[in-house]
Each structure stands twice: as C-alpha cells, then as structure tokens.
Design a protein around this motif. Structure first.
Motif, PDB file in Angstrom:
ATOM      1  N   VAL A   5       0.850  -1.189   0.000  1.00 52.44           N
ATOM      2  CA  VAL A   5       0.000   0.000   0.000  1.00 52.44           C
ATOM      3  C   VAL A   5       0.888   1.241   0.000  1.00 52.44           C
ATOM      4  O   VAL A   5       1.730   1.410   0.876  1.00 52.44           O
ATOM      5  CB  VAL A   5      -0.932   0.030   1.230  1.00 52.44           C
ATOM      6  N   GLN A   6       0.702   2.080  -1.002  1.00 46.68           N
ATOM      7  CA  GLN A   6       1.480   3.299  -1.134  1.00 46.68           C
ATOM      8  C   GLN A   6       0.556   4.500  -1.264  1.00 46.68           C
ATOM      9  O   GLN A   6      -0.555   4.384  -1.764  1.00 46.68           O
ATOM     10  CB  GLN A   6       2.405   3.229  -2.357  1.00 46.68           C
ATOM     11  N   GLY A   7       1.030   5.654  -0.813  1.00 43.40           N
ATOM     12  CA  GLY A   7       0.237   6.865  -0.894  1.00 43.40           C
ATOM     13  C   GLY A   7       0.884   7.912  -1.773  1.00 43.40           C
ATOM     14  O   GLY A   7       2.112   8.052  -1.789  1.00 43.40           O
ATOM     15  N   ARG A   8       0.073   8.622  -2.526  1.00 45.80           N
ATOM     16  CA  ARG A   8       0.519   9.765  -3.324  1.00 45.80           C
ATOM     17  C   ARG A   8      -0.234  10.986  -2.814  1.00 45.80           C
ATOM     18  O   ARG A   8      -1.451  11.077  -2.931  1.00 45.80           O
ATOM     19  CB  ARG A   8       0.235   9.552  -4.813  1.00 45.80           C
ATOM     20  N   ASN A   9       0.492  11.900  -2.216  1.00 45.18           N
ATOM     21  CA  ASN A   9      -0.120  13.066  -1.567  1.00 45.18           C
ATOM     22  C   ASN A   9      -1.084  12.626  -0.469  1.00 45.18           C
ATOM     23  O   ASN A   9      -2.082  13.297  -0.192  1.00 45.18           O
ATOM     24  CB  ASN A   9      -0.881  13.935  -2.577  1.00 45.18           C
ATOM     25  N   ALA A  10      -0.786  11.483   0.130  1.00 45.33           N
ATOM     26  CA  ALA A  10      -1.673  10.946   1.157  1.00 45.33           C
ATOM     27  C   ALA A  10      -0.872  10.134   2.169  1.00 45.33           C
ATOM     28  O   ALA A  10       0.067   9.425   1.811  1.00 45.33           O
ATOM     29  CB  ALA A  10      -2.754  10.069   0.527  1.00 45.33           C
ATOM     30  N   GLU A  11      -1.251  10.249   3.446  1.00 46.81           N
ATOM     31  CA  GLU A  11      -0.650   9.447   4.501  1.00 46.81           C
ATOM     32  C   GLU A  11      -1.494   8.199   4.728  1.00 46.81           C
ATOM     33  O   GLU A  11      -2.721   8.267   4.750  1.00 46.81           O
ATOM     34  CB  GLU A  11      -0.559  10.258   5.798  1.00 46.81           C
ATOM     35  N   VAL A  41      -2.966   4.842  -3.139  1.00 44.55           N
ATOM     36  CA  VAL A  41      -3.977   5.764  -2.616  1.00 44.55           C
ATOM     37  C   VAL A  41      -3.553   7.188  -2.970  1.00 44.55           C
ATOM     38  O   VAL A  41      -2.452   7.620  -2.632  1.00 44.55           O
ATOM     39  CB  VAL A  41      -4.110   5.633  -1.090  1.00 44.55           C
ATOM     40  N   THR A  42      -4.417   7.907  -3.658  1.00 48.83           N
ATOM     41  CA  THR A  42      -4.103   9.272  -4.091  1.00 48.83           C
ATOM     42  C   THR A  42      -5.150  10.243  -3.552  1.00 48.83           C
ATOM     43  O   THR A  42      -6.354  10.005  -3.683  1.00 48.83           O
ATOM     44  CB  THR A  42      -4.072   9.374  -5.629  1.00 48.83           C
ATOM     45  N   HIS A  43      -4.673  11.309  -2.943  1.00 46.86           N
ATOM     46  CA  HIS A  43      -5.574  12.381  -2.507  1.00 46.86           C
ATOM     47  C   HIS A  43      -5.587  13.430  -3.599  1.00 46.86           C
ATOM     48  O   HIS A  43      -4.571  14.020  -3.936  1.00 46.86           O
ATOM     49  CB  HIS A  43      -5.086  13.000  -1.193  1.00 46.86           C
ATOM     50  N   GLU A  44      -6.763  13.640  -4.191  1.00 41.96           N
ATOM     51  CA  GLU A  44      -6.895  14.570  -5.300  1.00 41.96           C
ATOM     52  C   GLU A  44      -7.729  15.771  -4.874  1.00 41.96           C
ATOM     53  O   GLU A  44      -8.803  15.611  -4.301  1.00 41.96           O
ATOM     54  CB  GLU A  44      -7.560  13.886  -6.508  1.00 41.96           C
ATOM     55  N   ALA A  45      -7.230  16.951  -5.179  1.00 41.82           N
ATOM     56  CA  ALA A  45      -7.955  18.180  -4.866  1.00 41.82           C
ATOM     57  C   ALA A  45      -8.579  18.718  -6.139  1.00 41.82           C
ATOM     58  O   ALA A  45      -7.910  19.299  -6.986  1.00 41.82           O
ATOM     59  CB  ALA A  45      -7.014  19.214  -4.260  1.00 41.82           C
ATOM     60  N   HIS A  46      -9.874  18.482  -6.327  1.00 42.22           N
ATOM     61  CA  HIS A  46     -10.599  18.941  -7.505  1.00 42.22           C
ATOM     62  C   HIS A  46     -11.450  20.145  -7.136  1.00 42.22           C
ATOM     63  O   HIS A  46     -12.353  20.054  -6.305  1.00 42.22           O
ATOM     64  CB  HIS A  46     -11.508  17.837  -8.060  1.00 42.22           C
ATOM     65  N   LEU A  47     -11.163  21.270  -7.733  1.00 40.67           N
ATOM     66  CA  LEU A  47     -11.935  22.468  -7.438  1.00 40.67           C
ATOM     67  C   LEU A  47     -13.373  22.337  -7.905  1.00 40.67           C
ATOM     68  O   LEU A  47     -14.301  22.803  -7.263  1.00 40.67           O
ATOM     69  CB  LEU A  47     -11.281  23.689  -8.100  1.00 40.67           C
ATOM     70  N   ALA A  48     -13.551  21.688  -9.054  1.00 42.42           N
ATOM     71  CA  ALA A  48     -14.891  21.559  -9.626  1.00 42.42           C
ATOM     72  C   ALA A  48     -15.660  20.380  -9.041  1.00 42.42           C
ATOM     73  O   ALA A  48     -16.871  20.299  -9.149  1.00 42.42           O
ATOM     74  CB  ALA A  48     -14.814  21.436 -11.142  1.00 42.42           C
ATOM     75  N   GLN A  49     -14.934  19.424  -8.426  1.00 43.99           N
ATOM     76  CA  GLN A  49     -15.583  18.234  -7.883  1.00 43.99           C
ATOM     77  C   GLN A  49     -15.087  18.016  -6.453  1.00 43.99           C
ATOM     78  O   GLN A  49     -14.275  17.137  -6.192  1.00 43.99           O
ATOM     79  CB  GLN A  49     -15.285  17.001  -8.745  1.00 43.99           C
ATOM     80  N   THR A  50     -15.558  18.810  -5.560  1.00 45.14           N
ATOM     81  CA  THR A  50     -15.078  18.734  -4.183  1.00 45.14           C
ATOM     82  C   THR A  50     -15.497  17.446  -3.485  1.00 45.14           C
ATOM     83  O   THR A  50     -14.967  17.106  -2.440  1.00 45.14           O
ATOM     84  CB  THR A  50     -15.610  19.931  -3.378  1.00 45.14           C
ATOM     85  N   ASP A  51     -16.480  16.733  -4.050  1.00 42.20           N
ATOM     86  CA  ASP A  51     -16.933  15.501  -3.426  1.00 42.20           C
ATOM     87  C   ASP A  51     -16.100  14.294  -3.832  1.00 42.20           C
ATOM     88  O   ASP A  51     -16.287  13.211  -3.303  1.00 42.20           O
ATOM     89  CB  ASP A  51     -18.403  15.242  -3.779  1.00 42.20           C
ATOM     90  N   VAL A  52     -15.191  14.450  -4.774  1.00 41.16           N
ATOM     91  CA  VAL A  52     -14.335  13.346  -5.213  1.00 41.16           C
ATOM     92  C   VAL A  52     -12.886  13.721  -4.917  1.00 41.16           C
ATOM     93  O   VAL A  52     -12.266  14.476  -5.662  1.00 41.16           O
ATOM     94  CB  VAL A  52     -14.512  13.044  -6.714  1.00 41.16           C
ATOM     95  N   THR A  53     -12.349  13.207  -3.823  1.00 45.66           N
ATOM     96  CA  THR A  53     -11.003  13.600  -3.416  1.00 45.66           C
ATOM     97  C   THR A  53     -10.078  12.423  -3.140  1.00 45.66           C
ATOM     98  O   THR A  53      -8.887  12.610  -2.985  1.00 45.66           O
ATOM     99  CB  THR A  53     -11.064  14.468  -2.145  1.00 45.66           C
ATOM    100  N   GLU A  54     -10.614  11.213  -3.068  1.00 46.04           N
ATOM    101  CA  GLU A  54      -9.790  10.044  -2.770  1.00 46.04           C
ATOM    102  C   GLU A  54      -9.878   9.041  -3.924  1.00 46.04           C
ATOM    103  O   GLU A  54     -10.968   8.666  -4.341  1.00 46.04           O
ATOM    104  CB  GLU A  54     -10.240   9.371  -1.470  1.00 46.04           C
TER     105      GLU A  54
END
Length: 212
Positions: A5-11, A41-54
């Motif tokens: 298990v690896q994380g990208r921008n995520a702990e 596991v990637t934490h994504e910061a979407h300005l247009a889709q704030t409900d989809v971040t993981e």
C-alpha cells in the motif's frame, strides 16, 4: 501474497493498511498464484468536484495479464470498496476464461466483451521534452514536471508480449482502460486497440516491425 500500500499526496495509517488486507483477502481465491497486490492511494484536490477527493488503484501482479481496477470517492473507504468490487469482477472473468480454455473453448469474442463505459478514463498525454528521464525496468514509473507548467508527466515501462487483437481487447478490459498498446503476434507491428462507441472497436497499426 504480498500486499503493498502506497500513498501519493496521502498518509496511510496502519489501521487502513489492515483494512486493505481484509478487503483484498478474496483475491487469493480468484488468483491463487498472484505474487503481490499493489494498492495506490491518491488524494486529489478537484476544485470543480469537491466531493471526489480520494482515488484507489489496485493492481494484481501475476504471471498472466495485468489486472487493475480504480475508483474515486469522497471517502477513502468508499473508494476502496468500489475499486475492490471492480477488481473481483475482473478476476472472476479471468478465472472463467481459463475454465473455458480448459474445456476447449476459444473464450470470448470481441463482440461479447462487456465494458462499462463509465469506468473508462482517458489519460492526459502531454508533449514530453527530450531530456526527460524515462523508466528503464518493467514496472518502473517515472514522474517529472513538464517545464515550468503545473503538468506532471508520468511514464511507466511495461513488458510487451506479442498477442492477437482478441487478447489485446480482453486485456484492455481487465485494466479498465479505453485503449491498449501491444505487439501483433502475426505482423510484429506495434498496435493499439481502442473503444469507439457501442460495441465498436478500432485498431491503429504503426508502419514498422519489431525485430528480435
């Protein structure tokens, strides 16, 4: 079977790693010879889709074709559930295909492939500078920023075994991509199969051959 298990921008907490191991316990039932399972596991910061971040991407490394599934959700656990469901379904297809071959069947024809268009995500292809570092070993991935822009280019080196168009379509479905690169076993040409619309597929061939 090893689970990485690896994380990208995520702990990644130890508790979540244990949860992943429990969720993927069924993998061995469908792929008993699997060497390892890679979970990103990637934490994504979407300005247009704030409900989809993981985003969760699961890859089963076996002696056969690569099997991958990914999913995104606002909650990491929900994304894992969705990705695991897709993965198990694709592992089941591989198992059933092997059973068909043992019974003497030729397996599924391209027209029988059941691809969920909602799962297909086109990759962003950006022009790459010549001085960019490239991966040199199968499975290795290299990321580099494109000049001064915020664009990140990710390259990954894959092994390419010659195969038929039917097999390429089958493996494209297993990784959940809208296209698949391969070497045609008859012509030795680099090719790509891709989904067009409905049950229609396309094949692009390069006017060259690969020599041994």
């Amino acid at each position: 079977m090893e689970i990485i298990v690896q994380g990208r921008n995520a702990e990644i907490s130890d508790r979540f790693r244990e949860h992943v191991a429990d969720k993927l316990a069924k993998v061995e039932q469908f792929a008993p010879r699997a060497q390892r399972v890679e979970v990103e596991v990637t934490h994504e910061a979407h300005l247009a889709q704030t409900d989809v971040t993981e985003k969760i991407e699961i890859t089963v490394v076996d002696k056969g074709p690569v099997i991958r599934a990914e999913a995104s959700a606002s909650d990491r656990g929900a994304a894992l559930d969705l990705a695991t469901t897709k993965l198990i379904e694709r592992l089941r297809r591989v198992r059933d295909r092997k059973k068909d071959h043992r019974r003497g069947s030729n397996g599924q024809e391209p027209s029988e492939l059941n691809i969920d268009l909602k799962e297909l995500n086109a990759d962003l292809v950006a022009e790459q500078p010549r001085e960019e570092t490239v991966p040199t070993e199968p499975g290795q991935a290299v990321e580099q920023q494109l000049g001064d822009s915020p664009v990140i280019v990710r390259q990954k080196l894959h092994e390419a075994s010659p195969m038929s168009v039917d097999q390429a379509l089958y493996e494209m479905e297993l990784v959940g991509h809208p296209f698949f690169l391969f070497i045609d076993e008859d012509t030795k040409q680099p090719c790509v199969v891709y989904h067009r619309h409905g049950w229609t597929y396309g094949v692009i061939r390069l006017d060259t051959t690969v020599t041994d």
